[in-house]
Design a protein around this motif. Structure first.
Motif, PDB file in Angstrom:
ATOM      1  N   VAL A 110       0.700  -1.011  -0.044  1.00  0.00           N
ATOM      2  CA  VAL A 110      -0.117   0.038  -0.157  1.00  0.00           C
ATOM      3  C   VAL A 110       0.940   1.287   0.116  1.00  0.00           C
ATOM      4  CG1 VAL A 110      -1.619   1.382   1.129  1.00  0.00           C
ATOM      5  CG2 VAL A 110      -1.628  -1.225   1.343  1.00  0.00           C
ATOM      6  N   SER A 111       0.762   2.060  -1.029  1.00  0.00           N
ATOM      7  CA  SER A 111       1.365   3.173  -1.267  1.00  0.00           C
ATOM      8  C   SER A 111       0.724   4.430  -0.809  1.00  0.00           C
ATOM      9  CB  SER A 111       2.327   3.491  -2.558  1.00  0.00           C
ATOM     10  OG  SER A 111       2.831   4.503  -3.040  1.00  0.00           O
ATOM     11  N   LEU A 112       1.061   5.300   0.360  1.00  0.00           N
ATOM     12  CA  LEU A 112       0.151   6.348   0.886  1.00  0.00           C
ATOM     13  C   LEU A 112       0.392   7.524   0.307  1.00  0.00           C
ATOM     14  CD1 LEU A 112       0.165   5.154   4.342  1.00  0.00           C
ATOM     15  CD2 LEU A 112      -1.775   4.702   2.688  1.00  0.00           C
ATOM     16  N   HIS A 113      -0.430   8.524   0.157  1.00  0.00           N
ATOM     17  CA  HIS A 113       0.070   9.816  -0.690  1.00  0.00           C
ATOM     18  C   HIS A 113      -1.011  10.714  -0.229  1.00  0.00           C
ATOM     19  CE1 HIS A 113       3.254   7.943  -3.373  1.00  0.00           C
ATOM     20  NE2 HIS A 113       2.647   7.321  -3.345  1.00  0.00           N
ATOM     21  N   ALA A 114      -0.653  11.956  -0.496  1.00  0.00           N
ATOM     22  CA  ALA A 114      -1.535  13.215  -0.426  1.00  0.00           C
ATOM     23  C   ALA A 114      -1.031  14.428  -1.237  1.00  0.00           C
ATOM     24  CB  ALA A 114      -1.418  13.783   1.215  1.00  0.00           C
TER      25      ALA A 114
ATOM     26  N   TYR B 135      -5.676   4.008  -6.291  1.00  0.00           N
ATOM     27  CA  TYR B 135      -5.269   3.477  -7.809  1.00  0.00           C
ATOM     28  C   TYR B 135      -4.595   2.241  -7.787  1.00  0.00           C
ATOM     29  CZ  TYR B 135      -5.361   8.659  -8.809  1.00  0.00           C
ATOM     30  OH  TYR B 135      -5.732   9.807  -8.796  1.00  0.00           O
ATOM     31  N   THR B 136      -4.970   1.456  -8.973  1.00  0.00           N
ATOM     32  CA  THR B 136      -4.293   0.255  -9.311  1.00  0.00           C
ATOM     33  C   THR B 136      -3.615   0.277 -10.424  1.00  0.00           C
ATOM     34  OG1 THR B 136      -6.503  -0.372 -10.201  1.00  0.00           O
ATOM     35  CG2 THR B 136      -6.043  -1.205  -7.830  1.00  0.00           C
ATOM     36  N   ILE B 137      -2.838  -0.503 -10.839  1.00  0.00           N
ATOM     37  CA  ILE B 137      -1.773  -0.465 -12.055  1.00  0.00           C
ATOM     38  C   ILE B 137      -2.478  -0.415 -13.214  1.00  0.00           C
ATOM     39  CG2 ILE B 137      -1.224  -2.655 -12.078  1.00  0.00           C
ATOM     40  CD1 ILE B 137       1.196   0.093 -12.669  1.00  0.00           C
ATOM     41  N   SER B 138      -2.204   0.220 -14.479  1.00  0.00           N
ATOM     42  CA  SER B 138      -2.703   0.141 -15.816  1.00  0.00           C
ATOM     43  C   SER B 138      -1.596   0.858 -16.624  1.00  0.00           C
ATOM     44  CB  SER B 138      -4.022   0.792 -15.745  1.00  0.00           C
ATOM     45  OG  SER B 138      -4.397   0.570 -17.237  1.00  0.00           O
ATOM     46  N   ASP B 139      -1.334   0.273 -17.850  1.00  0.00           N
ATOM     47  CA  ASP B 139      -0.612   0.950 -18.785  1.00  0.00           C
ATOM     48  C   ASP B 139      -1.180   2.357 -19.241  1.00  0.00           C
ATOM     49  OD1 ASP B 139       1.297  -1.212 -18.626  1.00  0.00           O
ATOM     50  OD2 ASP B 139       0.229  -2.301 -20.080  1.00  0.00           O
TER      51      ASP B 139
ATOM     52  N   PHE C 218      -8.762  -5.449  -3.700  1.00  0.00           N
ATOM     53  CA  PHE C 218      -8.615  -4.790  -2.645  1.00  0.00           C
ATOM     54  C   PHE C 218      -8.836  -3.217  -2.819  1.00  0.00           C
ATOM     55  CE2 PHE C 218      -5.337  -2.469   0.194  1.00  0.00           C
ATOM     56  CZ  PHE C 218      -6.228  -2.631   1.261  1.00  0.00           C
ATOM     57  N   ALA C 219      -8.866  -2.887  -3.929  1.00  0.00           N
ATOM     58  CA  ALA C 219      -9.067  -1.209  -4.031  1.00  0.00           C
ATOM     59  C   ALA C 219     -10.624  -1.138  -3.703  1.00  0.00           C
ATOM     60  CB  ALA C 219      -8.633  -0.989  -5.697  1.00  0.00           C
ATOM     61  N   ARG C 220     -11.468  -1.886  -4.375  1.00  0.00           N
ATOM     62  CA  ARG C 220     -12.698  -1.790  -4.123  1.00  0.00           C
ATOM     63  C   ARG C 220     -13.136  -1.806  -2.528  1.00  0.00           C
ATOM     64  NH1 ARG C 220     -14.211  -5.672  -9.162  1.00  0.00           N
ATOM     65  NH2 ARG C 220     -14.051  -3.988 -10.768  1.00  0.00           N
ATOM     66  N   LEU C 221     -12.554  -2.869  -1.867  1.00  0.00           N
ATOM     67  CA  LEU C 221     -12.794  -3.009  -0.501  1.00  0.00           C
ATOM     68  C   LEU C 221     -12.376  -1.682   0.236  1.00  0.00           C
ATOM     69  CD1 LEU C 221     -13.440  -5.283   2.009  1.00  0.00           C
ATOM     70  CD2 LEU C 221     -11.137  -5.885   1.850  1.00  0.00           C
TER      71      LEU C 221
ATOM     72  N   VAL D  68       3.172  -9.090  -6.307  1.00  0.00           N
ATOM     73  CA  VAL D  68       2.576  -8.340  -5.067  1.00  0.00           C
ATOM     74  C   VAL D  68       1.146  -7.347  -5.274  1.00  0.00           C
ATOM     75  CG1 VAL D  68       3.051  -7.095  -2.923  1.00  0.00           C
ATOM     76  CG2 VAL D  68       4.765  -8.169  -4.161  1.00  0.00           C
ATOM     77  N   PRO D  69       0.123  -7.904  -4.851  1.00  0.00           N
ATOM     78  CA  PRO D  69      -0.839  -6.712  -5.234  1.00  0.00           C
ATOM     79  C   PRO D  69      -0.572  -5.643  -4.342  1.00  0.00           C
ATOM     80  CG  PRO D  69      -1.609  -9.058  -4.252  1.00  0.00           C
ATOM     81  CD  PRO D  69      -0.383  -9.254  -4.117  1.00  0.00           C
ATOM     82  N   SER D  70      -0.861  -4.551  -5.182  1.00  0.00           N
ATOM     83  CA  SER D  70      -0.350  -3.103  -4.910  1.00  0.00           C
ATOM     84  C   SER D  70      -1.622  -2.080  -5.234  1.00  0.00           C
ATOM     85  CB  SER D  70       0.689  -2.909  -5.712  1.00  0.00           C
ATOM     86  OG  SER D  70       1.784  -4.073  -5.676  1.00  0.00           O
ATOM     87  N   VAL D  71      -1.748  -1.272  -4.314  1.00  0.00           N
ATOM     88  CA  VAL D  71      -2.491  -0.001  -4.631  1.00  0.00           C
ATOM     89  C   VAL D  71      -1.916   1.119  -3.871  1.00  0.00           C
ATOM     90  CG1 VAL D  71      -4.848  -1.272  -4.402  1.00  0.00           C
ATOM     91  CG2 VAL D  71      -3.713  -0.217  -2.156  1.00  0.00           C
ATOM     92  N   LEU D  72      -2.219   2.372  -4.765  1.00  0.00           N
ATOM     93  CA  LEU D  72      -1.839   3.648  -4.094  1.00  0.00           C
ATOM     94  C   LEU D  72      -2.939   4.061  -3.511  1.00  0.00           C
ATOM     95  CD1 LEU D  72       0.618   6.001  -6.027  1.00  0.00           C
ATOM     96  CD2 LEU D  72      -1.770   6.724  -5.073  1.00  0.00           C
TER      97      LEU D  72
END
Length: 193
Positions: free
Chosen positions: A52-56, A70-74, A125-128, A157-161
């Protein structure tokens, strides 16, 4: 941003440590810059089951507000997602570190194949996460977006920002600086994790 996000990350870690089956690995403990690829390596070396990458962040459009996942996409889902990905992906260059983004065609194909399963888990995970964040804070009108963030490119590794909010928006900035708001959001994010 760096102070607010590190503060939030520490609050989230404290919440996660309440769960016996969760081990937290931070990419940074203090005010140091960690290269984008090193952030991913830290997760992979820790055998992370979730990154989980955290940002502001700030964006040019000061009306943009609300938590966004956010999730990954080209291909970016929209102009704001593209703008944020470009800004985040440039952080190594801003820190004076050159990134040679060249990847052989074969490597690119192998990474794409390995990434398919983790992308599905990342989206779940993003939806949850959005459902949990909706309980305690405003979410963006389009809360699940996608773009080519370098920190989300670990194929295994499942990842979200998680964009906690936008410092370029006065309402979000006020919330981000509120310790009680951060505590409430951290509790919900910990439950999602």
């Amino acid at each position: 941003e760096k102070d607010i996000v590190l503060d939030f990350a520490r609050t989230l870690r404290a919440e996660l440590e309440k769960y016996e089956n969760i081990r937290v690995e931070m990419t940074r403990e203090d005010d140091v810059f960690v290269r984008l690829k090193n952030r991913v390596q830290i997760a992979r070396q820790a055998n992370a089951q979730l990154f989980v990458s955290l940002h502001a962040d700030s964006v040019r459009e000061d009306y943009v507000r609300g938590a966004t996942v956010y999730t990954i996409s080209d291909k970016a889902s929209d102009a704001i997602a593209a703008q944020l990905a470009n800004s985040e992906n440039a952080s190594d260059a801003i820190a004076g570190i050159e990134y040679d983004g060249e990847v052989s065609e074969v490597q690119d194909i192998l990474v794409d194949l390995a990434r398919r399963e983790t992308v599905g888990l990342s989206v779940q995970f993003a939806r949850l996460t959005i459902n949990h964040l909706d309980e305690v804070t405003s979410t963006n009108k389009n809360p699940h977006r996608h773009a080519g963030f370098l920190v989300l490119k670990a194929p295994d590794v499942p990842s979200v920002l998680v964009e906690l909010g936008y410092l370029s928006n006065q309402e979000d900035e006020k919330q981000l600086k509120d310790p009680q708001w951060r505590q409430n959001v951290a509790m919900e994010l910990a439950q999602a994790i």
